[in-house]
Design a protein around this motif. Sequence first.
Motif, mmCIF file in Angstrom:
data_model
loop_
_atom_site.group_PDB
_atom_site.id
_atom_site.type_symbol
_atom_site.label_atom_id
_atom_site.label_comp_id
_atom_site.label_asym_id
_atom_site.label_seq_id
_atom_site.Cartn_x
_atom_site.Cartn_y
_atom_site.Cartn_z
ATOM 1 N N SER A 31 25.544 13.008 4.162
ATOM 2 C CA SER A 31 25.538 14.145 3.238
ATOM 3 C C SER A 31 26.963 14.553 2.871
ATOM 4 O O SER A 31 27.393 15.678 3.073
ATOM 5 C CB SER A 31 24.794 15.331 3.863
ATOM 6 N N GLN A 400 15.331 15.395 2.730
ATOM 7 C CA GLN A 400 16.577 15.853 2.114
ATOM 8 C C GLN A 400 16.529 15.623 0.603
ATOM 9 O O GLN A 400 16.171 14.548 0.133
ATOM 10 C CB GLN A 400 17.773 15.098 2.692
ATOM 11 N N TYR A 423 24.573 19.551 -4.592
ATOM 12 C CA TYR A 423 23.831 20.460 -3.714
ATOM 13 C C TYR A 423 22.919 19.587 -2.862
ATOM 14 O O TYR A 423 22.071 18.852 -3.395
ATOM 15 C CB TYR A 423 23.020 21.479 -4.503
ATOM 16 N N THR A 425 20.330 19.560 0.440
ATOM 17 C CA THR A 425 19.555 20.403 1.354
ATOM 18 C C THR A 425 19.712 19.913 2.792
ATOM 19 O O THR A 425 19.932 18.726 3.051
ATOM 20 C CB THR A 425 18.072 20.418 0.973
ATOM 21 N N SER A 426 19.575 20.857 3.711
ATOM 22 C CA SER A 426 19.719 20.539 5.125
ATOM 23 C C SER A 426 18.537 19.718 5.621
ATOM 24 O O SER A 426 17.403 19.887 5.170
ATOM 25 C CB SER A 426 19.829 21.822 5.940
ATOM 26 N N ASP A 456 22.405 24.166 4.103
ATOM 27 C CA ASP A 456 22.580 23.263 2.969
ATOM 28 C C ASP A 456 24.075 23.032 2.730
ATOM 29 O O ASP A 456 24.927 23.828 3.140
ATOM 30 C CB ASP A 456 21.945 23.853 1.712
ATOM 31 N N GLN A 482 29.792 23.930 4.209
ATOM 32 C CA GLN A 482 28.548 23.926 4.988
ATOM 33 C C GLN A 482 28.747 24.838 6.196
ATOM 34 O O GLN A 482 29.844 24.931 6.746
ATOM 35 C CB GLN A 482 28.189 22.513 5.454
#
Length: 518
Positions: A31, A400, A423, A425-426, A456, A482
Amino acid sequence: MKKIFVWAFSAISLHAMAQDPYLNNTVINTSDLFGTSRFVAMGGAMGALGADLSVISSNPAGLGMISKNELTYTAGASGLGNNSAQGIATGTFAQFNQVGALASFKGNGKLRNINLSFNYQKKADYNSSLFGEVYTAASWADQLKGLTDETKDNIDYLYGNPDTYYSTLYNLAETSGLFDEPIAKMSSDPNSSLSVMRGSLNAYEFNLSTNIENRYFLGITVGLDNVDMRRATEYWEQRTGESGRIHDFGYNNEQVITGTGFNFKLGAIVRPFENSSFRVGFTVETPTWYTLKYVDDQSLITQYYWDEKQGKAIYDPTQLHSHYVYDLSESYINYLEYRITSPWKVRAQMGSTVSTSFAWGVEYEYANYAGTSVRYPSQYGGTTVDLDLKDVTATMLLPQHTMRAGLEFKPISSLALRAGYNYITSTTAPDSYWDPFFADNALAYPTGLDYMNLSDTQIATLGLGYRYKWLYVDLVYKYRHQTGKYYAFDSFYSSLPNTAIDADLTTHTITATLGVRF
Protein backbone atom coordinates in the motif's frame (compact mmCIF):
# COMPACT_ATOMS: atom_id res chain seq x y z
CA MET A 1 -2.44 9.09 26.92
CA LYS A 2 0.58 10.61 25.29
CA LYS A 3 1.20 10.35 21.59
CA ILE A 4 4.16 8.33 20.45
CA PHE A 5 5.60 7.76 16.99
CA VAL A 6 5.60 4.12 16.05
CA TRP A 7 7.76 2.85 13.21
CA ALA A 8 6.20 2.59 9.76
CA PHE A 9 5.11 -1.02 9.16
CA SER A 10 7.45 -2.51 11.82
CA ALA A 11 5.10 -2.19 14.76
CA ILE A 12 2.83 -4.65 13.04
CA SER A 13 3.56 -7.73 15.09
CA LEU A 14 6.61 -9.73 14.03
CA HIS A 15 6.33 -12.70 16.32
CA ALA A 16 4.84 -16.11 16.91
CA MET A 17 7.28 -17.84 14.61
CA ALA A 18 6.37 -15.27 11.96
CA GLN A 19 2.86 -16.59 11.76
CA ASP A 20 0.08 -14.10 12.37
CA PRO A 21 -2.14 -12.02 10.10
CA TYR A 22 -0.43 -8.75 11.06
CA LEU A 23 2.99 -9.96 10.00
CA ASN A 24 1.75 -11.61 6.83
CA ASN A 25 0.00 -8.40 5.86
CA THR A 26 3.18 -6.41 6.52
CA VAL A 27 5.25 -8.65 4.27
CA ILE A 28 2.96 -8.78 1.24
CA ASN A 29 0.83 -5.61 1.38
CA THR A 30 2.15 -2.97 -1.02
CA SER A 31 0.00 0.00 0.00
CA ASP A 32 2.58 2.52 -1.19
CA LEU A 33 3.62 4.05 -4.49
CA PHE A 34 6.99 3.39 -6.16
CA GLY A 35 8.36 3.56 -9.69
CA THR A 36 9.74 6.13 -12.10
CA SER A 37 9.34 9.74 -10.99
CA ARG A 38 6.78 10.39 -13.74
CA PHE A 39 4.73 7.36 -12.71
CA VAL A 40 4.77 8.38 -9.03
CA ALA A 41 4.07 12.04 -9.81
CA MET A 42 0.88 11.01 -11.62
CA GLY A 43 -0.23 8.89 -8.66
CA GLY A 44 0.48 5.67 -10.54
CA ALA A 45 -2.71 6.29 -12.54
CA MET A 46 -1.06 5.44 -15.86
CA GLY A 47 -2.53 2.01 -16.48
CA ALA A 48 -4.52 3.32 -19.46
CA LEU A 49 -2.07 6.05 -20.51
CA GLY A 50 0.90 3.68 -20.67
CA ALA A 51 4.24 4.66 -22.25
CA ASP A 52 6.20 4.43 -18.98
CA LEU A 53 8.35 1.54 -17.77
CA SER A 54 6.63 1.40 -14.38
CA VAL A 55 3.30 0.39 -15.92
CA ILE A 56 4.93 -3.01 -16.30
CA SER A 57 3.30 -3.67 -12.90
CA SER A 58 -0.01 -1.79 -13.18
CA ASN A 59 -0.88 -2.71 -16.79
CA PRO A 60 1.60 -4.72 -18.88
CA ALA A 61 -0.12 -3.59 -22.10
CA GLY A 62 0.98 0.02 -21.52
CA LEU A 63 4.53 -0.74 -22.62
CA GLY A 64 3.21 -1.53 -26.10
CA MET A 65 2.72 2.23 -26.61
CA ILE A 66 6.48 2.85 -26.58
CA SER A 67 7.96 2.67 -30.07
CA LYS A 68 11.62 3.37 -29.22
CA ASN A 69 14.28 1.79 -27.04
CA GLU A 70 14.46 3.15 -23.49
CA LEU A 71 16.64 3.06 -20.36
CA THR A 72 15.66 4.54 -16.97
CA TYR A 73 17.19 4.87 -13.51
CA THR A 74 15.39 6.18 -10.38
CA ALA A 75 16.76 6.95 -6.90
CA GLY A 76 15.92 9.23 -4.00
CA ALA A 77 15.54 9.59 -0.24
CA SER A 78 12.70 9.06 2.25
CA GLY A 79 12.24 10.48 5.74
CA LEU A 80 9.77 9.95 8.57
CA GLY A 81 7.83 13.14 9.19
CA ASN A 82 6.29 12.81 12.65
CA ASN A 83 6.53 15.74 15.08
CA SER A 84 5.59 13.97 18.29
CA ALA A 85 6.98 15.30 21.56
CA GLN A 86 8.05 11.79 22.50
CA GLY A 87 11.58 10.57 21.87
CA ILE A 88 11.97 9.61 18.22
CA ALA A 89 14.76 8.27 16.07
CA THR A 90 13.33 9.00 12.65
CA GLY A 91 16.16 9.14 10.14
CA THR A 92 16.40 9.54 6.39
CA PHE A 93 16.92 6.55 4.14
CA ALA A 94 18.42 6.49 0.67
CA GLN A 95 16.33 4.62 -1.89
CA PHE A 96 17.24 2.82 -5.08
CA ASN A 97 13.72 2.67 -6.47
CA GLN A 98 13.81 1.58 -10.09
CA VAL A 99 15.93 0.66 -13.10
CA GLY A 100 14.55 -0.57 -16.40
CA ALA A 101 15.20 -1.24 -20.07
CA LEU A 102 12.93 -1.68 -23.08
CA ALA A 103 13.76 -2.90 -26.58
CA SER A 104 11.23 -2.11 -29.32
CA PHE A 105 10.99 -4.11 -32.55
CA LYS A 106 9.03 -2.89 -35.58
CA GLY A 107 6.16 -5.07 -36.75
CA ASN A 108 4.37 -5.55 -40.07
CA GLY A 109 0.89 -4.60 -41.16
CA LYS A 110 -1.55 -4.24 -38.29
CA LEU A 111 1.11 -5.27 -35.78
CA ARG A 112 2.94 -1.98 -35.24
CA ASN A 113 5.60 -3.18 -32.79
CA ILE A 114 6.60 -5.87 -30.31
CA ASN A 115 8.44 -4.82 -27.14
CA LEU A 116 10.56 -6.72 -24.65
CA SER A 117 11.19 -5.10 -21.26
CA PHE A 118 12.87 -5.61 -17.92
CA ASN A 119 12.22 -3.53 -14.83
CA TYR A 120 13.43 -3.62 -11.24
CA GLN A 121 11.16 -1.71 -8.85
CA LYS A 122 10.73 -1.37 -5.10
CA LYS A 123 7.28 -2.47 -3.88
CA ALA A 124 7.53 -1.78 -0.13
CA ASP A 125 10.07 -0.04 2.09
CA TYR A 126 10.50 -1.41 5.62
CA ASN A 127 13.12 1.14 6.81
CA SER A 128 12.12 2.88 10.03
CA SER A 129 13.32 3.59 13.57
CA LEU A 130 11.71 4.35 16.92
CA PHE A 131 12.62 5.31 20.45
CA GLY A 132 9.76 6.27 22.72
CA GLU A 133 8.47 6.23 26.28
CA VAL A 134 4.85 6.05 27.34
CA TYR A 135 3.22 6.20 30.80
CA THR A 136 0.47 3.61 31.08
CA ALA A 137 -1.02 1.28 33.66
CA ALA A 138 -0.68 -1.64 31.27
CA SER A 139 2.25 -4.01 31.66
CA TRP A 140 3.81 -6.33 29.09
CA ALA A 141 5.27 -8.43 31.92
CA ASP A 142 1.87 -8.81 33.55
CA GLN A 143 0.36 -9.84 30.23
CA LEU A 144 3.16 -12.32 29.62
CA LYS A 145 2.64 -13.87 33.03
CA GLY A 146 -1.08 -14.20 32.41
CA LEU A 147 -0.48 -15.75 29.03
CA THR A 148 2.08 -18.24 30.31
CA ASP A 149 -0.14 -19.16 33.25
CA GLU A 150 -2.84 -19.91 30.69
CA THR A 151 -0.30 -21.95 28.72
CA LYS A 152 0.71 -23.85 31.85
CA ASP A 153 -2.91 -24.61 32.78
CA ASN A 154 -3.61 -25.92 29.30
CA ILE A 155 -0.42 -27.98 29.27
CA ASP A 156 -1.33 -29.50 32.66
CA TYR A 157 -4.82 -30.26 31.37
CA LEU A 158 -3.69 -31.77 28.08
CA TYR A 159 -0.57 -33.61 29.17
CA GLY A 160 -0.68 -33.83 32.97
CA ASN A 161 2.95 -32.69 33.15
CA PRO A 162 4.24 -29.40 31.70
CA ASP A 163 7.69 -30.90 31.14
CA THR A 164 6.27 -33.11 28.37
CA TYR A 165 5.56 -30.13 26.13
CA TYR A 166 7.95 -27.38 25.15
CA SER A 167 6.70 -23.81 24.97
CA THR A 168 9.10 -20.91 24.51
CA LEU A 169 6.89 -18.53 26.45
CA TYR A 170 6.41 -21.04 29.24
CA ASN A 171 10.13 -21.65 29.69
CA LEU A 172 11.09 -18.00 29.33
CA ALA A 173 8.56 -17.00 31.98
CA GLU A 174 9.58 -19.81 34.32
CA THR A 175 13.31 -19.08 34.27
CA SER A 176 12.83 -15.31 34.45
CA GLY A 177 10.83 -15.47 37.66
CA LEU A 178 7.38 -14.65 36.29
CA PHE A 179 5.84 -17.79 37.79
CA ASP A 180 7.27 -17.15 41.23
CA GLU A 181 6.24 -13.58 41.97
CA PRO A 182 2.95 -11.87 41.11
CA ILE A 183 3.65 -8.54 39.44
CA ALA A 184 1.93 -5.23 38.87
CA LYS A 185 2.96 -2.29 36.71
CA MET A 186 4.03 0.86 38.52
CA SER A 187 1.81 3.57 37.05
CA SER A 188 4.41 6.25 37.82
CA ASP A 189 7.06 4.64 35.64
CA PRO A 190 7.21 4.53 31.83
CA ASN A 191 7.47 1.69 29.41
CA SER A 192 10.21 2.31 26.86
CA SER A 193 10.59 0.86 23.38
CA LEU A 194 13.37 0.84 20.83
CA SER A 195 12.86 -0.65 17.38
CA VAL A 196 14.98 -0.51 14.27
CA MET A 197 13.73 -2.05 11.06
CA ARG A 198 15.49 -2.40 7.73
CA GLY A 199 14.81 -3.99 4.37
CA SER A 200 12.42 -3.90 1.46
CA LEU A 201 10.18 -5.88 -0.87
CA ASN A 202 11.53 -5.70 -4.43
CA ALA A 203 10.19 -6.87 -7.79
CA TYR A 204 12.12 -8.00 -10.87
CA GLU A 205 9.72 -8.05 -13.83
CA PHE A 206 9.90 -9.22 -17.44
CA ASN A 207 7.40 -8.07 -20.04
CA LEU A 208 6.16 -8.83 -23.54
CA SER A 209 3.82 -6.25 -25.10
CA THR A 210 2.33 -5.45 -28.51
CA ASN A 211 0.64 -2.61 -30.39
CA ILE A 212 -2.09 -3.55 -32.87
CA GLU A 213 -3.25 -0.80 -35.24
CA ASN A 214 -2.38 1.74 -32.56
CA ARG A 215 -5.79 1.00 -30.98
CA TYR A 216 -5.35 -2.33 -29.19
CA PHE A 217 -2.51 -3.00 -26.78
CA LEU A 218 -1.79 -6.31 -25.07
CA GLY A 219 0.86 -7.34 -22.56
CA ILE A 220 2.01 -9.95 -20.07
CA THR A 221 4.43 -9.53 -17.18
CA VAL A 222 6.21 -12.21 -15.18
CA GLY A 223 7.23 -10.91 -11.76
CA LEU A 224 9.83 -12.23 -9.32
CA ASP A 225 9.72 -10.76 -5.79
CA ASN A 226 12.47 -10.68 -3.20
CA VAL A 227 11.72 -10.23 0.52
CA ASP A 228 14.37 -8.99 2.96
CA MET A 229 12.99 -7.82 6.32
CA ARG A 230 15.14 -7.36 9.44
CA ARG A 231 13.96 -5.99 12.77
CA ALA A 232 15.63 -5.49 16.17
CA THR A 233 13.52 -4.49 19.18
CA GLU A 234 14.05 -3.73 22.87
CA TYR A 235 11.35 -3.23 25.50
CA TRP A 236 11.83 -2.16 29.15
CA GLU A 237 9.62 -1.49 32.12
CA GLN A 238 10.02 -1.17 35.88
CA ARG A 239 7.65 -3.14 38.04
CA THR A 240 7.04 -4.06 41.67
CA GLY A 241 6.21 -7.38 43.27
CA GLU A 242 3.97 -8.12 46.23
CA SER A 243 6.97 -7.65 48.52
CA GLY A 244 7.29 -4.08 47.27
CA ARG A 245 10.73 -4.55 45.77
CA ILE A 246 11.38 -2.84 42.43
CA HIS A 247 13.07 -4.63 39.57
CA ASP A 248 13.44 -4.33 35.82
CA PHE A 249 11.86 -6.37 33.08
CA GLY A 250 13.18 -6.35 29.53
CA TYR A 251 12.70 -8.10 26.22
CA ASN A 252 15.09 -8.22 23.28
CA ASN A 253 14.31 -9.67 19.87
CA GLU A 254 15.96 -9.74 16.47
CA GLN A 255 14.06 -11.20 13.52
CA VAL A 256 14.99 -11.93 9.92
CA ILE A 257 12.50 -12.82 7.18
CA THR A 258 13.80 -13.60 3.71
CA GLY A 259 12.43 -15.30 0.65
CA THR A 260 11.11 -15.05 -2.88
CA GLY A 261 7.81 -15.04 -4.76
CA PHE A 262 6.46 -15.01 -8.29
CA ASN A 263 3.31 -13.81 -10.07
CA PHE A 264 1.84 -13.05 -13.49
CA LYS A 265 0.00 -9.99 -14.80
CA LEU A 266 -2.16 -9.79 -17.92
CA GLY A 267 -3.22 -6.43 -19.31
CA ALA A 268 -5.15 -4.88 -22.18
CA ILE A 269 -5.75 -1.29 -23.34
CA VAL A 270 -8.27 -0.24 -25.97
CA ARG A 271 -8.98 3.05 -27.76
CA PRO A 272 -12.74 2.53 -28.34
CA PHE A 273 -13.10 5.56 -30.62
CA GLU A 274 -10.84 5.72 -33.65
CA ASN A 275 -10.52 9.51 -33.69
CA SER A 276 -10.16 9.94 -29.94
CA SER A 277 -7.19 9.45 -27.62
CA PHE A 278 -9.49 8.20 -24.83
CA ARG A 279 -8.39 4.78 -23.58
CA VAL A 280 -9.65 2.13 -21.19
CA GLY A 281 -7.51 -0.53 -19.58
CA PHE A 282 -7.94 -3.67 -17.54
CA THR A 283 -5.41 -5.75 -15.60
CA VAL A 284 -5.58 -9.09 -13.80
CA GLU A 285 -2.75 -9.95 -11.41
CA THR A 286 -2.44 -13.47 -10.07
CA PRO A 287 -1.56 -14.11 -6.43
CA THR A 288 2.10 -13.88 -5.55
CA TRP A 289 3.29 -17.24 -4.28
CA TYR A 290 5.92 -16.56 -1.62
CA THR A 291 8.34 -19.06 -0.10
CA LEU A 292 9.77 -17.51 3.06
CA LYS A 293 12.18 -18.29 5.89
CA TYR A 294 11.94 -16.90 9.42
CA VAL A 295 14.60 -16.94 12.14
CA ASP A 296 14.86 -14.98 15.38
CA ASP A 297 17.06 -14.20 18.38
CA GLN A 298 15.11 -13.56 21.57
CA SER A 299 15.56 -13.16 25.31
CA LEU A 300 13.82 -11.98 28.47
CA ILE A 301 15.87 -9.91 30.90
CA THR A 302 15.06 -9.76 34.63
CA GLN A 303 16.77 -9.56 38.01
CA TYR A 304 16.39 -13.32 38.39
CA TYR A 305 18.66 -16.23 37.62
CA TRP A 306 17.76 -19.89 37.35
CA ASP A 307 19.16 -22.04 40.13
CA GLU A 308 19.54 -25.61 38.88
CA LYS A 309 19.92 -27.11 42.38
CA GLN A 310 16.78 -25.48 43.74
CA GLY A 311 14.93 -25.82 40.44
CA LYS A 312 13.54 -22.29 40.53
CA ALA A 313 14.28 -18.67 39.71
CA ILE A 314 16.17 -16.71 42.38
CA TYR A 315 15.85 -12.93 42.78
CA ASP A 316 19.18 -11.10 42.43
CA PRO A 317 18.89 -7.28 42.65
CA THR A 318 22.57 -6.74 41.87
CA GLN A 319 22.43 -7.40 38.13
CA LEU A 320 20.25 -8.24 35.15
CA HIS A 321 20.10 -11.74 33.72
CA SER A 322 19.19 -12.84 30.19
CA HIS A 323 17.11 -15.96 29.72
CA TYR A 324 16.87 -18.25 26.69
CA VAL A 325 18.87 -16.26 24.18
CA TYR A 326 18.87 -17.76 20.71
CA ASP A 327 21.24 -16.82 17.92
CA LEU A 328 20.17 -16.40 14.30
CA SER A 329 21.07 -19.94 13.30
CA GLU A 330 18.39 -22.12 11.77
CA SER A 331 17.66 -24.30 14.80
CA TYR A 332 14.29 -25.99 15.12
CA ILE A 333 13.10 -23.79 17.97
CA ASN A 334 13.48 -20.42 16.24
CA TYR A 335 13.32 -21.27 12.54
CA LEU A 336 10.35 -21.79 10.28
CA GLU A 337 9.82 -22.24 6.57
CA TYR A 338 6.40 -21.26 5.27
CA ARG A 339 4.55 -20.10 2.17
CA ILE A 340 2.17 -17.17 1.81
CA THR A 341 -0.23 -16.70 -1.07
CA SER A 342 -1.28 -13.09 -1.60
CA PRO A 343 -4.74 -12.22 -3.02
CA TRP A 344 -5.70 -11.79 -6.67
CA LYS A 345 -5.77 -8.18 -7.85
CA VAL A 346 -7.90 -6.58 -10.55
CA ARG A 347 -7.57 -3.05 -11.93
CA ALA A 348 -9.83 -0.93 -14.14
CA GLN A 349 -8.28 2.15 -15.76
CA MET A 350 -9.20 5.15 -17.90
CA GLY A 351 -7.12 7.95 -19.37
CA SER A 352 -6.76 10.40 -22.23
CA THR A 353 -4.64 13.17 -23.69
CA VAL A 354 -5.70 16.56 -25.02
CA SER A 355 -3.49 17.54 -27.97
CA THR A 356 0.09 17.35 -26.69
CA SER A 357 -0.27 19.54 -23.60
CA PHE A 358 -2.58 17.70 -21.18
CA ALA A 359 -3.08 14.14 -19.94
CA TRP A 360 -5.19 12.56 -17.21
CA GLY A 361 -5.66 9.09 -15.76
CA VAL A 362 -7.77 7.34 -13.13
CA GLU A 363 -7.59 3.81 -11.77
CA TYR A 364 -9.35 1.49 -9.34
CA GLU A 365 -7.82 -1.65 -7.80
CA TYR A 366 -9.39 -4.39 -5.68
CA ALA A 367 -7.61 -7.04 -3.60
CA ASN A 368 -9.13 -9.22 -0.86
CA TYR A 369 -6.42 -9.64 1.79
CA ALA A 370 -8.86 -11.54 3.99
CA GLY A 371 -8.19 -14.48 1.67
CA THR A 372 -4.44 -14.58 2.34
CA SER A 373 -3.39 -18.16 3.01
CA VAL A 374 -0.37 -19.80 4.63
CA ARG A 375 1.10 -23.22 3.96
CA TYR A 376 3.89 -25.28 5.53
CA PRO A 377 6.05 -27.97 3.94
CA SER A 378 4.67 -31.40 4.82
CA GLN A 379 6.86 -34.26 6.00
CA TYR A 380 4.94 -36.43 3.52
CA GLY A 381 5.66 -34.12 0.59
CA GLY A 382 3.80 -31.10 -0.73
CA THR A 383 2.38 -28.49 1.63
CA THR A 384 -0.35 -28.20 4.27
CA VAL A 385 -2.74 -25.26 4.55
CA ASP A 386 -2.97 -23.59 7.97
CA LEU A 387 -6.76 -23.65 8.31
CA ASP A 388 -6.81 -22.16 11.82
CA LEU A 389 -4.74 -19.18 10.78
CA LYS A 390 -6.84 -18.81 7.64
CA ASP A 391 -9.98 -18.43 9.76
CA VAL A 392 -8.33 -15.78 11.96
CA THR A 393 -7.03 -13.93 8.89
CA ALA A 394 -10.52 -13.85 7.38
CA THR A 395 -11.77 -12.20 10.58
CA MET A 396 -8.96 -9.69 11.07
CA LEU A 397 -8.17 -8.59 7.51
CA LEU A 398 -10.41 -6.83 4.99
CA PRO A 399 -10.60 -6.34 1.21
CA GLN A 400 -8.55 -3.38 0.03
CA HIS A 401 -9.83 -0.71 -2.37
CA THR A 402 -7.32 1.60 -4.06
CA MET A 403 -8.22 4.72 -6.02
CA ARG A 404 -5.55 6.55 -8.05
CA ALA A 405 -5.70 9.76 -10.10
CA GLY A 406 -3.10 11.79 -11.96
CA LEU A 407 -2.68 14.86 -14.18
CA GLU A 408 0.07 16.12 -16.48
CA PHE A 409 0.28 19.57 -18.05
CA LYS A 410 2.92 20.79 -20.51
CA PRO A 411 3.12 24.61 -20.72
CA ILE A 412 5.86 24.07 -23.32
CA SER A 413 6.80 20.92 -25.17
CA SER A 414 9.95 20.26 -23.11
CA LEU A 415 8.50 20.92 -19.62
CA ALA A 416 5.84 18.89 -17.78
CA LEU A 417 4.04 19.64 -14.49
CA ARG A 418 2.38 16.70 -12.72
CA ALA A 419 0.19 15.90 -9.72
CA GLY A 420 -1.30 12.70 -8.32
CA TYR A 421 -3.41 11.32 -5.49
CA ASN A 422 -4.05 7.87 -3.97
CA TYR A 423 -6.63 6.72 -1.45
CA ILE A 424 -6.02 3.20 -0.11
CA THR A 425 -8.39 1.58 2.37
CA SER A 426 -7.02 -0.23 5.38
CA THR A 427 -6.83 -4.01 5.38
CA THR A 428 -7.14 -4.17 9.19
CA ALA A 429 -10.59 -4.57 10.73
CA PRO A 430 -11.07 -1.72 13.30
CA ASP A 431 -11.71 -4.05 16.24
CA SER A 432 -9.00 -6.59 15.40
CA TYR A 433 -6.69 -7.86 18.10
CA TRP A 434 -3.91 -10.40 18.31
CA ASP A 435 -4.30 -13.32 20.71
CA PRO A 436 -1.23 -15.54 20.30
CA PHE A 437 -2.81 -18.33 22.34
CA PHE A 438 -5.15 -20.10 19.98
CA ALA A 439 -5.19 -23.60 18.55
CA ASP A 440 -2.53 -23.48 15.87
CA ASN A 441 0.52 -25.71 15.60
CA ALA A 442 2.59 -22.91 14.10
CA LEU A 443 1.97 -20.83 17.22
CA ALA A 444 3.48 -23.24 19.71
CA TYR A 445 6.26 -20.76 20.45
CA PRO A 446 4.83 -17.20 20.50
CA THR A 447 7.25 -14.67 21.99
CA GLY A 448 5.82 -11.31 20.99
CA LEU A 449 2.44 -9.77 21.63
CA ASP A 450 2.35 -6.36 19.92
CA TYR A 451 0.11 -5.35 17.04
CA MET A 452 -1.27 -2.25 15.31
CA ASN A 453 -4.58 -1.49 13.60
CA LEU A 454 -3.92 0.84 10.68
CA SER A 455 -6.05 3.57 9.17
CA ASP A 456 -6.62 4.25 5.48
CA THR A 457 -3.65 5.61 3.53
CA GLN A 458 -3.52 8.84 1.52
CA ILE A 459 -0.71 9.71 -0.89
CA ALA A 460 -0.27 13.08 -2.62
CA THR A 461 2.44 13.80 -5.19
CA LEU A 462 3.85 16.77 -7.10
CA GLY A 463 6.40 16.51 -9.88
CA LEU A 464 7.98 18.04 -12.93
CA GLY A 465 9.89 16.77 -15.91
CA TYR A 466 12.25 18.18 -18.53
CA ARG A 467 13.05 16.60 -21.88
CA TYR A 468 15.76 17.51 -24.36
CA LYS A 469 15.88 15.42 -27.52
CA TRP A 470 16.54 11.83 -26.36
CA LEU A 471 17.31 12.68 -22.71
CA TYR A 472 14.82 13.36 -19.91
CA VAL A 473 14.95 14.13 -16.18
CA ASP A 474 11.92 13.81 -13.86
CA LEU A 475 11.53 14.84 -10.20
CA VAL A 476 8.75 14.07 -7.70
CA TYR A 477 7.84 14.77 -4.08
CA LYS A 478 5.62 12.18 -2.38
CA TYR A 479 3.67 12.72 0.84
CA ARG A 480 2.29 9.53 2.39
CA HIS A 481 -0.02 9.80 5.42
CA GLN A 482 -1.30 6.97 7.58
CA THR A 483 -2.09 6.58 11.28
CA GLY A 484 -2.54 3.58 13.54
CA LYS A 485 -3.63 2.35 16.95
CA TYR A 486 -0.65 0.54 18.44
CA TYR A 487 -0.98 -2.02 21.24
CA ALA A 488 2.07 -3.50 22.95
CA PHE A 489 -0.13 -6.50 23.71
CA ASP A 490 -3.74 -7.58 23.94
CA SER A 491 -4.99 -7.26 27.51
CA PHE A 492 -7.15 -10.41 27.60
CA TYR A 493 -4.61 -12.30 29.75
CA SER A 494 -3.60 -9.25 31.80
CA SER A 495 -5.05 -8.12 35.11
CA LEU A 496 -4.40 -4.48 34.16
CA PRO A 497 -6.22 -2.21 31.68
CA ASN A 498 -4.69 -1.62 28.27
CA THR A 499 -4.94 1.45 26.05
CA ALA A 500 -3.89 2.13 22.48
CA ILE A 501 -1.03 4.44 21.53
CA ASP A 502 -1.72 6.80 18.63
CA ALA A 503 0.84 6.30 15.86
CA ASP A 504 1.59 8.72 13.04
CA LEU A 505 3.25 6.94 10.10
CA THR A 506 3.70 9.94 7.79
CA THR A 507 6.63 9.81 5.33
CA HIS A 508 8.12 12.29 2.87
CA THR A 509 9.99 11.09 -0.21
CA ILE A 510 11.87 12.83 -3.04
CA THR A 511 13.02 10.87 -6.07
CA ALA A 512 14.60 11.62 -9.44
CA THR A 513 14.62 9.66 -12.67
CA LEU A 514 17.19 9.91 -15.44
CA GLY A 515 16.18 8.34 -18.74
CA VAL A 516 17.02 8.06 -22.39
CA ARG A 517 14.72 7.11 -25.29
CA PHE A 518 16.36 6.38 -28.65
